[in-house]
Design a protein around this motif. Structure first.
Motif, PDB file in Angstrom:
ATOM      1  N   ASP A  18      37.689 -20.662  13.570  1.00 24.74           N
ATOM      2  CA  ASP A  18      38.470 -19.669  14.306  1.00 24.74           C
ATOM      3  C   ASP A  18      39.361 -18.796  13.410  1.00 24.74           C
ATOM      4  OD1 ASP A  18      37.181 -20.391  16.602  1.00 24.74           O
ATOM      5  OD2 ASP A  18      38.964 -21.141  17.645  1.00 24.74           O
ATOM      6  N   PRO A  19      40.017 -19.350  12.377  1.00 26.84           N
ATOM      7  CA  PRO A  19      40.804 -18.475  11.500  1.00 26.84           C
ATOM      8  C   PRO A  19      39.953 -17.407  10.791  1.00 26.84           C
ATOM      9  CG  PRO A  19      41.502 -20.743  11.218  1.00 26.84           C
ATOM     10  CD  PRO A  19      40.273 -20.770  12.084  1.00 26.84           C
ATOM     11  N   LEU A  20      38.690 -17.726  10.502  1.00 27.32           N
ATOM     12  CA  LEU A  20      37.808 -16.727   9.888  1.00 27.32           C
ATOM     13  C   LEU A  20      37.523 -15.587  10.869  1.00 27.32           C
ATOM     14  CD1 LEU A  20      35.256 -18.974   7.979  1.00 27.32           C
ATOM     15  CD2 LEU A  20      36.769 -17.261   6.971  1.00 27.32           C
ATOM     16  N   ILE A  21      37.420 -15.924  12.144  1.00 30.87           N
ATOM     17  CA  ILE A  21      37.214 -14.889  13.158  1.00 30.87           C
ATOM     18  C   ILE A  21      38.491 -14.052  13.278  1.00 30.87           C
ATOM     19  CG2 ILE A  21      36.799 -14.431  15.611  1.00 30.87           C
ATOM     20  CD1 ILE A  21      35.171 -17.073  15.691  1.00 30.87           C
ATOM     21  N   LYS A  22      39.629 -14.734  13.420  1.00 28.79           N
ATOM     22  CA  LYS A  22      40.913 -14.041  13.607  1.00 28.79           C
ATOM     23  C   LYS A  22      41.220 -13.091  12.454  1.00 28.79           C
ATOM     24  CE  LYS A  22      42.943 -17.882  16.175  1.00 28.79           C
ATOM     25  NZ  LYS A  22      43.826 -19.033  16.093  1.00 28.79           N
ATOM     26  N   GLU A  23      40.903 -13.531  11.253  1.00 27.29           N
ATOM     27  CA  GLU A  23      41.196 -12.750  10.052  1.00 27.29           C
ATOM     28  C   GLU A  23      40.479 -11.393  10.065  1.00 27.29           C
ATOM     29  OE1 GLU A  23      40.049 -13.263   5.350  1.00 27.29           O
ATOM     30  OE2 GLU A  23      40.419 -15.061   6.533  1.00 27.29           O
ATOM     31  N   HIS A  24      39.327 -11.330  10.718  1.00 31.32           N
ATOM     32  CA  HIS A  24      38.531 -10.106  10.688  1.00 31.32           C
ATOM     33  C   HIS A  24      38.569  -9.315  11.993  1.00 31.32           C
ATOM     34  CE1 HIS A  24      36.985 -12.528   7.331  1.00 31.32           C
ATOM     35  NE2 HIS A  24      36.961 -11.349   6.740  1.00 31.32           N
ATOM     36  N   LEU A  25      39.405  -9.733  12.919  1.00 32.69           N
ATOM     37  CA  LEU A  25      39.590  -8.975  14.159  1.00 32.69           C
ATOM     38  C   LEU A  25      40.619  -7.883  13.909  1.00 32.69           C
ATOM     39  CD1 LEU A  25      39.815 -11.821  16.838  1.00 32.69           C
ATOM     40  CD2 LEU A  25      37.943 -10.194  16.529  1.00 32.69           C
ATOM     41  N   GLU A  26      40.353  -6.698  14.401  1.00 29.24           N
ATOM     42  CA  GLU A  26      41.305  -5.604  14.257  1.00 29.24           C
ATOM     43  C   GLU A  26      41.852  -5.253  15.634  1.00 29.24           C
ATOM     44  OE1 GLU A  26      39.392  -2.417  12.169  1.00 29.24           O
ATOM     45  OE2 GLU A  26      38.647  -3.784  10.627  1.00 29.24           O
ATOM     46  N   LYS A  27      43.175  -5.314  15.779  1.00 29.32           N
ATOM     47  CA  LYS A  27      43.854  -4.979  17.034  1.00 29.32           C
ATOM     48  C   LYS A  27      43.291  -5.772  18.219  1.00 29.32           C
ATOM     49  CE  LYS A  27      44.496  -0.307  15.341  1.00 29.32           C
ATOM     50  NZ  LYS A  27      43.878   0.990  15.330  1.00 29.32           N
ATOM     51  N   TRP A  28      42.996  -7.014  17.993  1.00 22.66           N
ATOM     52  CA  TRP A  28      42.381  -7.851  19.022  1.00 22.66           C
ATOM     53  C   TRP A  28      42.775  -9.290  18.745  1.00 22.66           C
ATOM     54  CZ3 TRP A  28      40.347  -5.077  22.756  1.00 22.66           C
ATOM     55  CH2 TRP A  28      39.527  -5.674  23.711  1.00 22.66           C
ATOM     56  N   THR A  29      42.722 -10.146  19.754  1.00 18.49           N
ATOM     57  CA  THR A  29      42.967 -11.568  19.529  1.00 18.49           C
ATOM     58  C   THR A  29      41.711 -12.339  19.905  1.00 18.49           C
ATOM     59  OG1 THR A  29      43.799 -11.978  21.762  1.00 18.49           O
ATOM     60  CG2 THR A  29      45.431 -11.334  20.089  1.00 18.49           C
TER      61      THR A  29
END
Length: 132
Positions: free
Chosen positions: A56-67
């Motif tokens: 999940d942190p890998l996903i969060k790290e690459h999200l822009e203006k989104w959770t």
């Protein structure tokens, strides 16, 4: 069972786990609908559940203006499966196959934007993992 089918069933099981807090074994049994089990399906579901805190942190790290919580449940779990394969099953499946499969499955189960979104985010994660 083909790996594509295993991935699709894993997506269904993880969706169920995500939405209704179902136990992994129960979710796997439900999506198999009486068919015989599949080792790769089990590996994907249990692998994602076990390594979710690293994925999940890998996903969060690459999200822009989104959770991550705002992502469509299908997209979130498809990303988890693909990142699990990229990070923890990298010797089993070529990276390009992981990305292609995730994009194709997104076209079936996601919305109109899912495949482009999945492709973009996974490309960034793949690049990051290659440089670790």
């Amino acid at each position: 069972m083909k790996r594509r089918t295993a991935r699709e069933k894993a997506l269904q099981a993880l969706f169920q786990i995500d939405v209704s807090n179902t136990e992994p074994a129960s979710a796997i049994e439900h999506v198999l609908e009486g068919e015989s089990g599949d080792d790769y399906l089990v590996k994907l579901v249990l692998g994602v559940v076990e390594h979710k805190e690293e994925i999940d942190p890998l996903i969060k790290e690459h999200l822009e203006k989104w959770t991550i919580d705002r992502l469509a449940t299908v997209d979130r779990n498809l990303l988890r499966i693909a990142i699990y394969e990229l990070k923890f099953a990298k010797n089993e499946v070529p990276e390009n196959v992981v990305l292609d499969e995730a994009i194709e499955i997104a076209k079936i189960y996601g919305d109109d934007q899912s495949s482009r979104f999945i492709n973009g985010l996974l490309s960034k994660v793949k690049h990051k993992l290659l440089n670790e």
